[in-house]
Design an enzyme around this catalytic site. Structure first.
Site, short mmCIF file in Angstrom:
data_model
loop_
_atom_site.label_atom_id
_atom_site.label_comp_id
_atom_site.label_asym_id
_atom_site.label_seq_id
_atom_site.Cartn_x
_atom_site.Cartn_y
_atom_site.Cartn_z
CB CYS A 136 10.66 -0.47 2.89
SG CYS A 136 11.33 0.06 1.33
CD GLU A 196 8.25 -2.74 8.28
OE1 GLU A 196 7.64 -3.81 8.06
OE2 GLU A 196 8.76 -2.07 7.37
CE LYS A 210 -2.61 -8.64 -4.23
NZ LYS A 210 -3.26 -7.42 -3.68
CG PHE A 213 -0.27 0.45 2.50
CD1 PHE A 213 -0.06 1.79 2.78
CD2 PHE A 213 0.19 -0.50 3.42
CE1 PHE A 213 0.60 2.19 3.94
CE2 PHE A 213 0.84 -0.11 4.57
CZ PHE A 213 1.04 1.24 4.83
CD GLU A 259 -5.68 -5.87 0.56
OE1 GLU A 259 -4.81 -5.88 -0.35
OE2 GLU A 259 -5.56 -6.53 1.62
CB SER A 314 4.60 -7.41 5.80
OG SER A 314 3.71 -8.41 5.35
#
Ligand code: NAD
Length: 498
Positions: A295, A389, A187, A163, A190, A240
């Site tokens: 990240c 994280e 993909k 995301f 969402e 992740s």
């Protein structure tokens, strides 16, 4: 073929962006699974509904790609990149609208969203240069005999993205994979499905043939179907670590080529001789940029020796950030609650809260998912906030007596995305470069993202598979080499290699 009108129609029904559709074979196709709400993080408002597609949608996208692949693969690379040259211009022309979409669906502040598109342009420019970089080789290996290598696409490939960069991370893979002759199924996350639709439309407008690029919306079910589908040859994943491991295992179990990038916990080592202003502003920008949802974000500052003046200045820079103006929200209510729990737990474990971002509210955006910039001192390496994280605008300061102690803290983390050192001594910088256990190192740089043509990729639990996801390194991932040995010289006779 999709048109701007289709997109306009798609966006009229309430909620504002209506029901998001998949883009398969050049057409907008309704998703086949249940749908979920998409929230604008700045307000909490529902702005769209997105489908959680099933294996049937993945199957349809693979079929469309199978129809498109022979023609696209047979198109010479210099012609394929003409589409990307036009696409790059479209990105530039539409930068305002594309940034606004990121601001809306992700919550980034305007300049952060714009930076995503600028980076997408840079990534596309690199792909435009691939005819120069992805050439084969030829050598006369014995009298009259030559060996020649040429690069061929892998075939139909999939890219599963997170995301936190709705446009930039998809551009890590789309331009290079397409330029090198592959067909791709994207993909998106969402949580941020809207930018992907505009990417598909602009690629189509640039002249990309239908089926070469498809978008299948969804979550774990669609991602799992991509890992299982026998028609898909390679998968990249960014997200992740737990999901990166699962995707890497499932994809390679199905004998696919997989590169899966995972989470991160980046350590910024601050030496007593660091230049105070540059260091403090860089550390604060690194921990707070994109609300800490990068990240490459600074997560732990390892303060070596006497660095109190720098710590105080970091806090001042962080305090100057204004939620809703220079600091965006985090992605969801769940994320906000998770981040605030980490802060509370650390405080209860003995950390000192120098700047507290819990409970921040933005006037007029009371439903938004905001966490203010937070700085914690006296964090110890065993606290969860120092190990996990957190993915929010939170800086944990851990004190170390000396440089080796700081490097020990860095090395104890299973992640290995990035590490940085702030110092005025070249020898200290070199010492850290040699010993830090991360794939991307910053010397006086808080967000050490390699820019094209250099590749992006970490070590350890931040990356599974071989090579980097961008830059020159990605050429290997998106191609297979064909090796041809040729003899046209009848007088060459035979030798031990004949
Ligand atoms: P995520 O792992 O929750 O989701 C990533 C993608 O995987 C999404 O498309 C999601 O729909 C899909 N997914 C979720 N669960 C799945 C499952 N069980 N099986 C298969 N697919 C599944 O990550 P996120 O929250 O969207 O993104 C944030 C994470 O991404 C952070 O950990 C961040 O560090 C990481 N990230 C890493 C890099 C890098 O270069 N290493 C870059 C950007 C983001």
């Amino acid at each position: 073929m999709a048109t701007t009108l289709d997109y306009a129609l798609k966006t009229q029904a309430p909620p504002r962006h209506g029901l998001v559709r998949n883009f398969i074979g050049g057409d907008w196709v309704p998703g086949d699974g249940p749908t979920i709400d998409v929230h604008a993080p700045a307000t909490g408002e529902v702005i769209a509904r997105t489908p959680l597609s099933t294996a049937a949608a993945v199957d349809a996208a693979v079929l469309a790609a199978q129809r498109a692949l022979p023609g696209w693969t047979a198109t010479p690379i210099k012609e394929r990149v003409q589409v990307l040259f036009r696409y790059r211009t479209l990105l530039e022309q539409h930068i305002g609208e594309l940034s606004a979409l990121i601001v809306e669906e992700h919550g980034k502040v305007e300049n952060e969203a714009r930076a995503e598109i600028l980076k997408a342009i840079e990534l596309t420019e690199f792909a435009c240069a691939l005819p120069q970089l992805a050439t084969g080789e030829v050598l006369e290996v014995s009298r009259g005999v030559e060996c020649r290598t040429e690069r061929h696409p892998v075939g139909i490939v999939a890219s599963i993205v997170p995301f936190n960069f709705p446009s930039m991370v998809p551009h890590w893979t789309i331009p290079n994979a397409l330029a090198l002759g592959n067909c791709m199924i994207l993909k998106p996350s969402e949580l941020v499905p809207l930018s992907a639709g505009r990417i598909a439309e602009l690629l189509a407008e640039a002249g990309l043939p239908p089926g070469v690029f498809s978008v299948v919306h969804g979550s774990h079910e669609a991602a799992g179907a991509l890992c299982d589908h026998p028609g898909i040859a390679a998968i990249t994943f960014v997200g992740s670590t737990s999901v990166a491991k699962a995707v890497y295992r499932r994809g390679t179990q199905n004998l696919k080529r997989v590169l899966a990038l995972g989470g991160a916990k980046n350590h910024l080592i601050v030496m007593p001789d660091a230049e105070p202003e540059m260091t403090s502003s860089n550390v604060a920008a690194s921990m707070s940029g994109c609300s800490g949802q990068r990240c490459m974000a600074a997560s732990v500052m390892v303060a070596v020796g006497e660095t109190n003046a720098i710590v105080a200045r970091v806090v001042e820079h962080a305090r100057a950030l204004v939620a809703g103006e220079t600091l965006g929200p985090v992605i969801s209510r769940d994320a906000k609650e998770r981040i605030e729990r980490y802060i509370t737990e650390a405080e209860e474990a003995g950390a000192r809260v120098l700047l507290d971002g819990r409970g921040v509210e933005v006037a007029g955006h009371e439903g938004g998912f905001y966490v203010g910039a937070t700085v914690l001192d006296g964090v110890t390496a065993d606290m969860r906030i120092a190990r996990d994280e957190v993915f929010g605008p939170v800086l944990a300061i851990v004190r170390a007596p000396d440089l080796d102690g700081a490097l020990e803290i860095e090395a104890a983390s299973p992640f290995g995305n990035a590490a940085a050192v702030f110092t005025e001594r070249g020898s200290t910088a070199r010492y850290v470069t040699e010993r830090a256990t991360a794939g991307m190192i910053g010397i006086n740089v808080g967000v050490p993202v390699p820019r094209e043509p250099f590749g992006f990729g970490g070590w350890g639990d931040s990356s599974f598979g071989v090579g980097d996801i961008t830059g020159r390194g990605s050429i290997e991932f998106w191609t297979r080499t064909k090796k041809t040995t040729t003899k046209w010289n009848r007088d060459a006779g035979t030798n031990w290699m004949s």
